[in-house]
Write a protein that holds these residues in place. Structure first.
Motif, PDB file in Angstrom:
ATOM      1  N   LYS A 173      -3.593  62.935  24.553  1.00 39.59           N
ATOM      2  CA  LYS A 173      -2.525  62.199  23.864  1.00 39.59           C
ATOM      3  C   LYS A 173      -1.244  63.036  23.797  1.00 39.59           C
ATOM      4  O   LYS A 173      -0.144  62.503  23.875  1.00 39.59           O
ATOM      5  CB  LYS A 173      -2.983  61.792  22.459  1.00 39.59           C
ATOM      6  CG  LYS A 173      -3.954  60.614  22.503  1.00 39.59           C
ATOM      7  CD  LYS A 173      -4.452  60.261  21.121  1.00 39.59           C
ATOM      8  CE  LYS A 173      -5.584  59.259  21.206  1.00 39.59           C
ATOM      9  NZ  LYS A 173      -6.353  59.194  19.962  1.00 39.59           N
ATOM     10  N   MET A 174      -1.380  64.346  23.657  1.00 44.20           N
ATOM     11  CA  MET A 174      -0.174  65.186  23.674  1.00 44.20           C
ATOM     12  C   MET A 174       0.431  65.230  25.077  1.00 44.20           C
ATOM     13  O   MET A 174       1.646  65.248  25.240  1.00 44.20           O
ATOM     14  CB  MET A 174      -0.497  66.606  23.188  1.00 44.20           C
ATOM     15  CG  MET A 174      -0.788  66.653  21.700  1.00 44.20           C
ATOM     16  SD  MET A 174      -0.842  68.328  21.050  1.00 44.20           S
ATOM     17  CE  MET A 174      -2.450  68.861  21.592  1.00 44.20           C
ATOM     18  N   ILE A 207       8.640  67.993  32.225  1.00 45.34           N
ATOM     19  CA  ILE A 207       9.115  67.132  31.123  1.00 45.34           C
ATOM     20  C   ILE A 207       8.366  67.471  29.838  1.00 45.34           C
ATOM     21  O   ILE A 207       7.156  67.711  29.863  1.00 45.34           O
ATOM     22  CB  ILE A 207       8.876  65.638  31.490  1.00 45.34           C
ATOM     23  CG1 ILE A 207       9.685  65.274  32.742  1.00 45.34           C
ATOM     24  CG2 ILE A 207       9.196  64.715  30.329  1.00 45.34           C
ATOM     25  CD1 ILE A 207       9.355  63.898  33.314  1.00 45.34           C
ATOM     26  N   ASP A 208       9.091  67.475  28.716  1.00 44.69           N
ATOM     27  CA  ASP A 208       8.456  67.643  27.409  1.00 44.69           C
ATOM     28  C   ASP A 208       7.970  66.246  26.985  1.00 44.69           C
ATOM     29  O   ASP A 208       8.778  65.370  26.655  1.00 44.69           O
ATOM     30  CB  ASP A 208       9.496  68.185  26.421  1.00 44.69           C
ATOM     31  CG  ASP A 208       8.917  68.391  25.033  1.00 44.69           C
ATOM     32  OD1 ASP A 208       7.848  67.805  24.740  1.00 44.69           O
ATOM     33  OD2 ASP A 208       9.524  69.126  24.245  1.00 44.69           O
ATOM     34  N   PRO A 209       6.642  66.004  27.002  1.00 44.05           N
ATOM     35  CA  PRO A 209       6.147  64.627  26.847  1.00 44.05           C
ATOM     36  C   PRO A 209       6.607  63.916  25.581  1.00 44.05           C
ATOM     37  O   PRO A 209       7.012  62.754  25.641  1.00 44.05           O
ATOM     38  CB  PRO A 209       4.624  64.791  26.844  1.00 44.05           C
ATOM     39  CG  PRO A 209       4.377  66.038  27.604  1.00 44.05           C
ATOM     40  CD  PRO A 209       5.537  66.941  27.270  1.00 44.05           C
ATOM     41  N   ARG A 268      10.657  58.707  30.199  1.00 42.57           N
ATOM     42  CA  ARG A 268      10.834  59.310  31.526  1.00 42.57           C
ATOM     43  C   ARG A 268       9.481  59.759  32.078  1.00 42.57           C
ATOM     44  O   ARG A 268       9.174  59.588  33.250  1.00 42.57           O
ATOM     45  CB  ARG A 268      11.810  60.492  31.441  1.00 42.57           C
ATOM     46  CG  ARG A 268      12.176  61.056  32.792  1.00 42.57           C
ATOM     47  CD  ARG A 268      13.534  61.738  32.753  1.00 42.57           C
ATOM     48  NE  ARG A 268      13.479  63.103  32.285  1.00 42.57           N
ATOM     49  CZ  ARG A 268      13.341  64.172  33.076  1.00 42.57           C
ATOM     50  NH1 ARG A 268      13.239  64.021  34.376  1.00 42.57           N
ATOM     51  NH2 ARG A 268      13.318  65.373  32.575  1.00 42.57           N
ATOM     52  N   LEU A 269       8.654  60.314  31.181  1.00 42.48           N
ATOM     53  CA  LEU A 269       7.342  60.783  31.620  1.00 42.48           C
ATOM     54  C   LEU A 269       6.463  59.612  32.088  1.00 42.48           C
ATOM     55  O   LEU A 269       5.692  59.742  33.040  1.00 42.48           O
ATOM     56  CB  LEU A 269       6.628  61.531  30.484  1.00 42.48           C
ATOM     57  CG  LEU A 269       5.292  62.147  30.887  1.00 42.48           C
ATOM     58  CD1 LEU A 269       5.499  63.347  31.799  1.00 42.48           C
ATOM     59  CD2 LEU A 269       4.470  62.552  29.668  1.00 42.48           C
ATOM     60  N   GLY A 306       3.384  75.395  19.732  1.00 45.94           N
ATOM     61  CA  GLY A 306       3.233  75.718  21.152  1.00 45.94           C
ATOM     62  C   GLY A 306       4.187  74.921  22.028  1.00 45.94           C
ATOM     63  O   GLY A 306       5.051  74.187  21.522  1.00 45.94           O
ATOM     64  N   ARG A 307       4.012  75.107  23.320  1.00 46.11           N
ATOM     65  CA  ARG A 307       4.931  74.479  24.284  1.00 46.11           C
ATOM     66  C   ARG A 307       4.129  73.776  25.354  1.00 46.11           C
ATOM     67  O   ARG A 307       3.106  74.292  25.812  1.00 46.11           O
ATOM     68  CB  ARG A 307       5.782  75.591  24.905  1.00 46.11           C
ATOM     69  CG  ARG A 307       6.875  75.123  25.814  1.00 46.11           C
ATOM     70  CD  ARG A 307       7.718  76.323  26.227  1.00 46.11           C
ATOM     71  NE  ARG A 307       8.852  75.914  27.044  1.00 46.11           N
ATOM     72  CZ  ARG A 307       8.787  75.728  28.353  1.00 46.11           C
ATOM     73  NH1 ARG A 307       7.649  75.900  28.995  1.00 46.11           N
ATOM     74  NH2 ARG A 307       9.870  75.370  29.029  1.00 46.11           N
TER      75      ARG A 307
END
Ligand SMILES: Nc1ncnc2c1ncn2[C@@H]1O[C@H](COP(=O)(O)OP(=O)(O)OP(=O)(O)O)[C@@H](O)[C@H]1O
Length: 331
Positions: free
Chosen positions: A63-64, A81-83, A89-90, A74-75
């Protein structure tokens, strides 16, 4: 973003605040650490198994990765792409199949769901047609397109869902239990399709399953998660070494004898007439054992059986994984 780090997690955490009822009117707040500082990378085109017992944190991770949930720490990056920040966009880059839920419209014929997705995702016509034709052919769905989803069998519906996830040509496919409840023939069809998709299109696949045959047949690499922590990341066969499992030496003797006794290095686990099964640590060579049995007993034939992977993993879960460290190189 490098292809080797197509998916990248650095110390990703997810903590849920939950209220537990402790009395008639009393509720206590506490936290569930569903994902606990997980780091890994997945290269573009890899097909990786993501396994663990119930409640381990698999779905929370997925889900993340889709942006449905925001990490608590965290990253995380998918295709650069940062979901959770750029979920729309993702969405153009990923496909998701949840085996236990459908993304199809229950009352509509299958093809109508696809037409709606064609519009929703704004898929160019030619690409939509080509992807649909390919899925229909490879997943053997030509007879199913006009059937309302509610009338499809589970295996047919699953194929329908997989096709739906691929209409927009995603670079990454997340599969959560894609073969759950399917018969042997449908499972084989789904696995064959995924293998071809990965080989031909280079689609990156993250596969969550309780069916280890899925992993054995599809993934060279497997990650094991338990209590939100990554316990193992490496090749499937490597689990034998860390799983403290046992191999079995099966010996055929000339005649029935009492259980073989060659000290603490092996123990007899089964006797059937002149055949005996001796369990010994998987990490040790069988050669000295065979030599000792051959010296002291009337040996006719022998074979060594590898531990069954299900037993290895069950053992890993049971031991709480304290013995296991995430493998270097992928974290
Ligand atoms: N929305 C939520 N609120 C509170 N706790 C949650 C939530 N979602 C998951 N959890 C908890 O987080 C932990 C991990 O759950 P998750 O669903 O990720 O496990 P899983 O590995 O996918 O399990 P399964 O194989 O049963 O699907 C569990 O303890 C679960 O109860």
């Amino acid at each position: 973003m490098r292809d080797e780090e197509f998916i990248r997690l650095d110390g990703v955490e997810k903590v849920f605040d939950v209220r537990r009822r402790t009395g008639f009117l009393r509720r206590e707040k506490h936290q569930v650490r569903a994902v606990d500082s997980i780091s890994f990378t997945v290269a573009r085109g890899e097909m990786v198994g993501y396994i663990g017992p119930n409640g381990a944190g698999k779905s929370t991770t997925i889900k993340m990765l889709t942006g449905i949930l925001t990490p608590s720490g965290g990253r995380l990056r998918v295709a650069g792409i940062d979901p959770s920040r750029e979920r729309t966009r993702l969405a153009q880059r990923i496909g998701v199949v949840f085996g236990q839920r459908t993304t199809l419209w229950w009352d509509l014929p299958l093809i109508d769901s696809y037409r709606l997705m064609h519009r929703m995702y704004r898929i160019p016509d030619a690409r939509y047609r080509a992807n649909l034709d390919r899925c229909v052919e490879l997943l053997d769905m030509s007879e199913l397109l006009e059937v309302p989803v509610r009338q499809l069998s589970l295996g047919q519906r699953m194929r329908g869902d997989i096709a739906a996830a691929l209409l927009h040509d995603p670079d990454v496919l997340y599969l959560d239990e894609p073969t759950i409840g399917l018969d042997v023939v449908s499972k084989a069809k789904v696995r064959e399709f995924l293998r071809e998709l990965n080989a031909e299109r280079g689609t990156t696949v993250l596969l969550t399953t309780h069916d280890l045959t899925d992993i054995e047949q599809l993934c060279r690499r497997v990650m094991v998660i338990d209590h939100g922590r990554l316990m193992y990341d490496g090749v499937l066969s490597g689990l034998h070494e860390v799983g403290e499992s046992e191999r079995t030496l099966v010996v055929d003797l000339e005649r029935e004898v009492p259980p073989i006794d060659i000290g603490p290095s092996a123990r007899v686990v089964r006797v059937e007439g002149p055949r005996q099964w001796l369990a010994f640590p998987a990490s040790e060579s069988a050669a000295p054992l065979v030599a000792r049995v051959a010296a002291d007993y009337p040996l006719v034939d022998l074979s060594v059986r590898e531990p069954d992977i299900e037993a290895v993993i069950a053992n890993m879960y049971a031991t709480g994984g304290d013995l296991l460290q995430p493998q270097a190189g992928n974290s």
